[in-house]
Design a protein around this motif. Structure first.
Motif, PDB file in Angstrom:
ATOM      1  N   SER A   1      -4.704   4.970   2.959  1.00 31.95           N
ATOM      2  CA  SER A   1      -5.157   3.689   2.430  1.00 31.95           C
ATOM      3  C   SER A   1      -4.055   3.031   1.600  1.00 31.95           C
ATOM      4  N   VAL A   2      -3.988   1.714   1.677  1.00 35.12           N
ATOM      5  CA  VAL A   2      -3.042   0.924   0.896  1.00 35.12           C
ATOM      6  C   VAL A   2      -3.820   0.261  -0.241  1.00 35.12           C
ATOM      7  N   SER A   3      -3.356   0.463  -1.456  1.00 39.20           N
ATOM      8  CA  SER A   3      -4.016  -0.097  -2.637  1.00 39.20           C
ATOM      9  C   SER A   3      -3.630  -1.554  -2.856  1.00 39.20           C
ATOM     10  N   ALA A   4      -4.457  -2.233  -3.617  1.00 42.34           N
ATOM     11  CA  ALA A   4      -4.155  -3.592  -4.062  1.00 42.34           C
ATOM     12  C   ALA A   4      -3.710  -3.526  -5.513  1.00 42.34           C
TER      13      ALA A   4
ATOM     14  N   TYR B   1      -1.145  -4.273  -1.417  1.00 41.98           N
ATOM     15  CA  TYR B   1      -1.542  -5.663  -1.215  1.00 41.98           C
ATOM     16  C   TYR B   1      -1.347  -6.313  -2.577  1.00 41.98           C
ATOM     17  N   PHE B   2      -0.470  -7.289  -2.662  1.00 50.71           N
ATOM     18  CA  PHE B   2      -0.156  -7.932  -3.934  1.00 50.71           C
ATOM     19  C   PHE B   2      -1.058  -9.154  -4.104  1.00 50.71           C
ATOM     20  N   LEU B   3      -1.926  -9.109  -5.129  1.00 50.07           N
ATOM     21  CA  LEU B   3      -2.894 -10.169  -5.372  1.00 50.07           C
ATOM     22  C   LEU B   3      -2.666 -10.786  -6.750  1.00 50.07           C
TER      23      LEU B   3
ATOM     24  N   ASN C   1      -1.767  -4.741 -15.612  1.00 46.09           N
ATOM     25  CA  ASN C   1      -1.969  -4.844 -14.170  1.00 46.09           C
ATOM     26  C   ASN C   1      -3.215  -4.103 -13.716  1.00 46.09           C
ATOM     27  N   CYS C   2      -3.788  -4.598 -12.618  1.00 46.05           N
ATOM     28  CA  CYS C   2      -4.955  -3.960 -12.011  1.00 46.05           C
ATOM     29  C   CYS C   2      -4.530  -3.294 -10.705  1.00 46.05           C
ATOM     30  N   TYR C   3      -5.183  -2.187 -10.401  1.00 38.28           N
ATOM     31  CA  TYR C   3      -4.940  -1.449  -9.163  1.00 38.28           C
ATOM     32  C   TYR C   3      -6.296  -1.073  -8.583  1.00 38.28           C
ATOM     33  N   GLY C   4      -6.448  -1.152  -7.266  1.00 40.21           N
ATOM     34  CA  GLY C   4      -7.722  -0.791  -6.670  1.00 40.21           C
ATOM     35  C   GLY C   4      -7.606  -0.453  -5.199  1.00 40.21           C
TER      36      GLY C   4
END
Length: 188
Positions: free
Chosen positions: A34-37, A53-55, A78-81
Motif C-alpha cells: 500500500s502507498v500512504s498519503a 500520494y501528496f495531498l 504533517n498528516c500521514y494515512g
C-alpha cells in the motif's frame, strides 16, 4: 485465485522492515504494498503514487472526514494515512496487501478491520538495534536516542500483534514472513 488479506507490518526503526518487505514482494507474486498519503512536501526523488500520494492539508482532512483512511495520524505539522479504497480494491482482487506502519496506526487498523494480520518485526537486542541505527551514518546522536526511546515504547506493544519475528537472520525472517503470508492466503 487466493483470498485477499491485509498484513500490517510494524517494528522499531532499524529492524529491517523495508528490506524484509522488498524481499517478500519478490517471493509472493500476489503481494501488493500500500502507498500512504501525506501532507508533507515531496523529497527529491520521490514519485507521486509510488512514494506517497501528496495531498494538501485541506484535501487530506476532507478525505479523513469522509472516512477515506483506514488509519491516519498527524506527526509534527504533517498528516500521514492509508487510503481505504485502494486497500479494499486490492484485497477484493485477491491481493495480499502489505502495510508498513507504526504501532499506533497498526492498532487502529486492527480496530477497523479485525481480520487484519499484525506482524511485529523485532531486533535481536536493543544493543544491535542501536548499532544498526548508528551504522546508517545518517542520524545524529539525538535522533538515535529518540528512535531508541520510541523503540522501547513500540516493543512494549509487541504482544498485541498476531506474530512476532526477530530479525537476527534476514533470510530466516523473510522465510518466516513468506510462509505466514502464504499459509494465511491458502486458509480461506
Amino acid at each position: 485465485m487466493r483470498t485477499g488479506n491485509l498484513f500490517v507490518i510494524s517494528g522499531p526503526s532499524g529492524t529491517g522492515k523495508g528490506t524484509i518487505i522488498a524481499r517478500l514482494v519478490k517471493e509472493v507474486p500476489d503481494a501488493w504494498v500500500s502507498v500512504s498519503a501525506t501532507t508533507r512536501r515531496p523529497r527529491p526523488g520521490e514519485v507521486e503514487g509510488v512514494s506517497y500520494y501528496f495531498l494538501s492539508k485541506d484535501d487530506f482532512l476532507a478525505l479523513a472526514d469522509e472516512g477515506g483512511f483506514l488509519e491516519w495520524a498527524q506527526y509534527s505539522d504533517n498528516c500521514y494515512g492509508t487510503p481505504l479504497a485502494s486497500v479494499q480494491r486490492e484485497m477484493a482482487a485477491g491481493k495480499q496487501v502489505i502495510l508498513e506502519i507504526e504501532v499506533q496506526g497498526a492498532l487502529q487498523v486492527k480496530e477497523k478491520m479485525p481480520e487484519a494480520h499484525l506482524v511485529f518485526i523485532e531486533p535481536p537486542s536493543l544493543e544491535e538495534l542501536e548499532r544498526r541505527l548508528r551504522g546508517r551514518g545518517t542520524e545524529t546522536d539525538d535522533v538515535v536516542r529518540k528512535r531508541m526511546d520510541t523503540a522501547l515504547v513500540e516493543l512494549s506493544r509487541k504482544m498485541e500483534y498476531d506474530i512476532r519475528l526477530v530479525n537476527d537472520d534476514l533470510d530466516e525472517a523473510v522465510a518466516q514472513l513468506v510462509a505466514y503470508v502464504n499459509e494465511t492466503a491458502e486458509q480461506k
